[in-house]
Every structure is written in structure tokens, then in C-alpha cells.
Write a protein that holds these residues in place. Structure first.
Motif, PDB file in Angstrom:
ATOM      1  N   ARG A  58       1.204   7.578  14.291  1.00  0.00           N
ATOM      2  CA  ARG A  58       1.724   9.032  14.436  1.00  0.00           C
ATOM      3  C   ARG A  58       1.673   9.659  12.956  1.00  0.00           C
ATOM      4  O   ARG A  58       2.196   8.571  11.977  1.00  0.00           O
ATOM      5  CB  ARG A  58       3.301   8.898  15.045  1.00  0.00           C
ATOM      6  CG  ARG A  58       3.516   8.840  16.460  1.00  0.00           C
ATOM      7  CD  ARG A  58       5.004   8.901  16.791  1.00  0.00           C
ATOM      8  NE  ARG A  58       5.913   8.116  15.937  1.00  0.00           N
ATOM      9  CZ  ARG A  58       6.124   6.890  16.291  1.00  0.00           C
ATOM     10  NH1 ARG A  58       5.622   5.896  17.158  1.00  0.00           N
ATOM     11  NH2 ARG A  58       7.118   6.098  15.503  1.00  0.00           N
ATOM     12  N   GLN A  59       1.631  10.830  12.735  1.00  0.00           N
ATOM     13  CA  GLN A  59       1.492  11.330  11.426  1.00  0.00           C
ATOM     14  C   GLN A  59       2.013  12.768  11.635  1.00  0.00           C
ATOM     15  O   GLN A  59       1.701  13.517  12.399  1.00  0.00           O
ATOM     16  CB  GLN A  59       0.134  11.257  10.741  1.00  0.00           C
ATOM     17  CG  GLN A  59      -1.209  11.579  11.685  1.00  0.00           C
ATOM     18  CD  GLN A  59      -2.312  10.821  10.973  1.00  0.00           C
ATOM     19  OE1 GLN A  59      -2.639  11.443  10.043  1.00  0.00           O
ATOM     20  NE2 GLN A  59      -3.013   9.891  11.955  1.00  0.00           N
TER      21      GLN A  59
ATOM     22  N   MET B 248       6.870   5.898   4.893  1.00  0.00           N
ATOM     23  CA  MET B 248       5.502   6.228   5.730  1.00  0.00           C
ATOM     24  C   MET B 248       4.535   6.414   4.478  1.00  0.00           C
ATOM     25  O   MET B 248       4.752   6.852   3.337  1.00  0.00           O
ATOM     26  CB  MET B 248       5.794   7.733   6.350  1.00  0.00           C
ATOM     27  CG  MET B 248       6.977   7.847   7.018  1.00  0.00           C
ATOM     28  SD  MET B 248       6.740   6.921   8.831  1.00  0.00           S
ATOM     29  CE  MET B 248       8.057   5.826   8.491  1.00  0.00           C
ATOM     30  N   PHE B 249       3.262   6.285   4.966  1.00  0.00           N
ATOM     31  CA  PHE B 249       2.090   6.152   3.910  1.00  0.00           C
ATOM     32  C   PHE B 249       1.751   7.596   3.732  1.00  0.00           C
ATOM     33  O   PHE B 249       1.328   8.421   4.625  1.00  0.00           O
ATOM     34  CB  PHE B 249       0.909   5.516   4.659  1.00  0.00           C
ATOM     35  CG  PHE B 249      -0.020   5.485   3.641  1.00  0.00           C
ATOM     36  CD1 PHE B 249      -0.251   4.235   2.582  1.00  0.00           C
ATOM     37  CD2 PHE B 249      -1.397   6.088   3.606  1.00  0.00           C
ATOM     38  CE1 PHE B 249      -1.148   4.119   1.698  1.00  0.00           C
ATOM     39  CE2 PHE B 249      -2.430   5.747   2.750  1.00  0.00           C
ATOM     40  CZ  PHE B 249      -2.022   4.984   1.700  1.00  0.00           C
ATOM     41  N   PRO B 250       1.816   8.014   2.406  1.00  0.00           N
ATOM     42  CA  PRO B 250       1.543   9.601   1.980  1.00  0.00           C
ATOM     43  C   PRO B 250      -0.001   9.655   1.716  1.00  0.00           C
ATOM     44  O   PRO B 250      -0.451   8.770   0.910  1.00  0.00           O
ATOM     45  CB  PRO B 250       2.350   9.692   0.948  1.00  0.00           C
ATOM     46  CG  PRO B 250       2.649   8.226   0.257  1.00  0.00           C
ATOM     47  CD  PRO B 250       2.390   7.252   1.221  1.00  0.00           C
TER      48      PRO B 250
ATOM     49  N   ARG C 108       1.899   9.074   7.484  1.00  0.00           N
ATOM     50  CA  ARG C 108       1.649   8.272   8.564  1.00  0.00           C
ATOM     51  C   ARG C 108       2.382   7.084   8.748  1.00  0.00           C
ATOM     52  O   ARG C 108       2.732   6.305   7.808  1.00  0.00           O
ATOM     53  CB  ARG C 108      -0.033   7.828   8.147  1.00  0.00           C
ATOM     54  CG  ARG C 108      -0.784   7.047   9.429  1.00  0.00           C
ATOM     55  CD  ARG C 108      -2.397   7.432   8.986  1.00  0.00           C
ATOM     56  NE  ARG C 108      -2.669   6.380   8.115  1.00  0.00           N
ATOM     57  CZ  ARG C 108      -3.872   6.378   7.424  1.00  0.00           C
ATOM     58  NH1 ARG C 108      -4.535   7.411   7.483  1.00  0.00           N
ATOM     59  NH2 ARG C 108      -4.025   5.561   6.482  1.00  0.00           N
ATOM     60  N   VAL C 109       2.673   6.676   9.863  1.00  0.00           N
ATOM     61  CA  VAL C 109       3.468   5.779  10.239  1.00  0.00           C
ATOM     62  C   VAL C 109       2.832   4.219   9.713  1.00  0.00           C
ATOM     63  O   VAL C 109       3.754   3.434   9.064  1.00  0.00           O
ATOM     64  CB  VAL C 109       4.064   5.628  11.765  1.00  0.00           C
ATOM     65  CG1 VAL C 109       4.656   4.294  11.906  1.00  0.00           C
ATOM     66  CG2 VAL C 109       4.745   6.809  11.983  1.00  0.00           C
ATOM     67  N   ASP C 110       1.625   3.862   9.923  1.00  0.00           N
ATOM     68  CA  ASP C 110       1.036   2.925   9.769  1.00  0.00           C
ATOM     69  C   ASP C 110       0.075   3.180   8.907  1.00  0.00           C
ATOM     70  O   ASP C 110      -0.914   3.954   9.206  1.00  0.00           O
ATOM     71  CB  ASP C 110       0.545   2.135  10.816  1.00  0.00           C
ATOM     72  CG  ASP C 110      -0.247   0.832  10.721  1.00  0.00           C
ATOM     73  OD1 ASP C 110      -0.548   0.549   9.704  1.00  0.00           O
ATOM     74  OD2 ASP C 110      -0.070  -0.174  11.658  1.00  0.00           O
TER      75      ASP C 110
ATOM     76  N   PRO D 288       0.712  -1.236   0.051  1.00  0.00           N
ATOM     77  CA  PRO D 288      -0.007   0.049  -0.020  1.00  0.00           C
ATOM     78  C   PRO D 288       0.718   1.252   0.049  1.00  0.00           C
ATOM     79  O   PRO D 288       0.468   2.258  -0.825  1.00  0.00           O
ATOM     80  CB  PRO D 288      -0.712  -0.139   1.182  1.00  0.00           C
ATOM     81  CG  PRO D 288      -0.720  -1.598   1.553  1.00  0.00           C
ATOM     82  CD  PRO D 288       0.386  -2.174   1.222  1.00  0.00           C
ATOM     83  N   THR D 289       1.969   1.124   0.823  1.00  0.00           N
ATOM     84  CA  THR D 289       2.847   2.303   0.880  1.00  0.00           C
ATOM     85  C   THR D 289       3.661   2.630  -0.285  1.00  0.00           C
ATOM     86  O   THR D 289       3.586   3.752  -1.077  1.00  0.00           O
ATOM     87  CB  THR D 289       3.782   2.156   1.940  1.00  0.00           C
ATOM     88  OG1 THR D 289       2.850   2.098   3.285  1.00  0.00           O
ATOM     89  CG2 THR D 289       4.624   3.619   1.994  1.00  0.00           C
ATOM     90  N   SER D 290       4.177   1.749  -0.768  1.00  0.00           N
ATOM     91  CA  SER D 290       4.981   2.029  -2.377  1.00  0.00           C
ATOM     92  C   SER D 290       4.040   2.398  -3.286  1.00  0.00           C
ATOM     93  O   SER D 290       4.361   3.177  -4.289  1.00  0.00           O
ATOM     94  CB  SER D 290       5.692   0.911  -2.748  1.00  0.00           C
ATOM     95  OG  SER D 290       4.936  -0.205  -2.728  1.00  0.00           O
TER      96      SER D 290
END
Length: 219
Positions: A176-177, A155-157, A167-169, A122-124
Motif C-alpha cells: 500500500r502506498q 512509511m518508506f518515503p 510506501r508501507v513496505d 532503510p526507512t529511517s
């Protein structure tokens, strides 16, 4: 509501919609599913692990369950048992581990979701989508600066109101964001989101990455 659907979902018909029916079933089982008072036929529940949606099938009695984060959707199961459904939603909201969820609720299949999270997909993929979409051209400079860092690219953008939220997760909306806003290419604003009293702090381009990293690791 169509006649054949009334036959398939008499509990929904009697309650006045899917939302009220789920709330009644949850009350009977002592579950907290976090459903909004105004939800009727369309059910979308915000949780710390994404949005959970429930969609009744039209050709058979089946409550289909999905999990959504910005840009991604996973189907995680379906059941014809309304009571089992609300228990599963409550357990998901409470943060029950994936393995326990699948063991307790046999209709749930979390393999695809778990595999995607473990692979960082999801992040990439989100980074790739944002950096290739003309819609976010105005944020490309900032996105590229952030993505170039070996820590921040994990981090998730999300782009929101012109700012980039990291966002970290990816699945946990309470993790945390940090919000980052570009002022003019040489000056930026950074703010730790979700913290009482948090305010924008202006930083130079040279200090941007260090400032964002520090904000993400604040307790």
C-alpha cells in the motif's frame, strides 16, 4: 566482449549476452525470471521485493547478485552456476522467505538485508537523507509534516515528480502506498497510488495527517 570474458562465459557468448543466456537457462528449468526482452548484457529485474541486478565479474566466472530499492543496495550473493542463478532469481520473485532462500541457495547471504529491514534502517535513513538534501528543499515542509506523525514516519518515503510517495513496505513495490502533493502550504492533495480509478483529493493542512493515514489503511 573481451577475449578473456568469452572464455569465462561461453554460455553468454553463445546466447548473445547475459540477458538471453539467463532467459534460455530459465526456460530449460521452467523458471519465470521476469526479464525484459531488451535486456542483453545489463540485467536489472523489477520484482515486488526491489530490483534484482546480475553483474558478471570480469576476472573470474561469477554472477554477482544485488537487490536495490531507492537509495539502497545490498549484495546478496554470487555464483558461477547460471542455472542456479536463474532458479534463485525466480524464487526471489515468487516471494520465498529469506530463510528458505538461504537454505536452498547456499551462495545467498541475506543477513545484512534482513538485519537492515528488521532495524528499520532503510526507512529511517531515507527520511534522514530526504530531509537533509538541498535537492528536496521544495518538499521539506511536507516531509517534516509527515515525518512528525508517529505512524507515517514508519512509511518508506520517495519523492517523485514533486510529490511524496509513502510506501508501507520499503522492499515491496506492490505494498500500500499514498501520494501526497503540497499545493500552497495550507492545502494538499492525497491519492492512494496503484488503485484503479484513484484520484487526487484536496485536503486542508489540518486534515492532512488523518487523510494520509486513512488512505494508507484502505483495502
Amino acid at each position: 566482449m573481451e577475449t578473456h570474458r568469452k572464455d569465462l562465459y561461453p554460455d553468454m557468448t553463445a546466447s548473445g549476452g547475459l540477458g538471453p543466456a539467463m532467459k534460455e537457462a530459465a526456460t530449460l528449468r521452467g523458471c519465470d525470471i521476469g526479464l525484459s526482452p531488451w535486456d542483453t548484457d545489463v540485467v536489472r529485474i523489477e520484482t515486488a521485493r526491489g530490483f534484482v541486478s546480475v553483474d558478471p565479474a570480469t576476472d573470474e566466472r561469477l554472477f554477482r547478485v544485488g537487490v536495490h530499492i531507492p537509495g539502497f543496495t545490498w549484495e546478496i550473493g554470487a555464483t558461477d552456476d547460471l542455472g542456479l542463478l536463474v532458479e534463485a532469481v525466480a524464487a526471489w520473485r515468487e516471494g520465498m522467505p529469506f530463510e528458505e532462500l538461504e537454505e536452498r541457495f547456499e551462495f545467498m547471504d541475506l543477513e545484512e538485508l534482513a538485519r537492515a529491514l528488521e532495524a528499520g534502517e532503510p526507512t529511517s535513513l531515507q527520511w534522514s537523507d530526504l530531509l537533509s538534501s538541498d535537492f528536496y528543499r521544495g518538499q521539506w515542509n511536507l516531509l517534516r509534516r509527515l515525518h512528525a506523525d508517529e505512524v507515517l514516519r514508519n512509511m518508506f518515503p520517495i519523492v517523485t515528480h514533486g510529490a511524496v510517495r509513502l510506501r508501507v513496505d520499503p522492499l515491496d513495490t506492490t505494498s500500500r502506498q499514498v501520494l501526497v502533493h503540497e499545493l500552497d502550504g495550507e492545502r494538499y492533495e492525497v491519492m492512494r497510488a496503484g488503485v484503479p480509478g484513484a484520484a487526487w483529493v484536496e485536503v486542508s493542512a489540518g486534515d492532512l495527517i488523518a487523510s494520509v493515514r486513512a488512505a494508507l489503511h484502505e483495502q
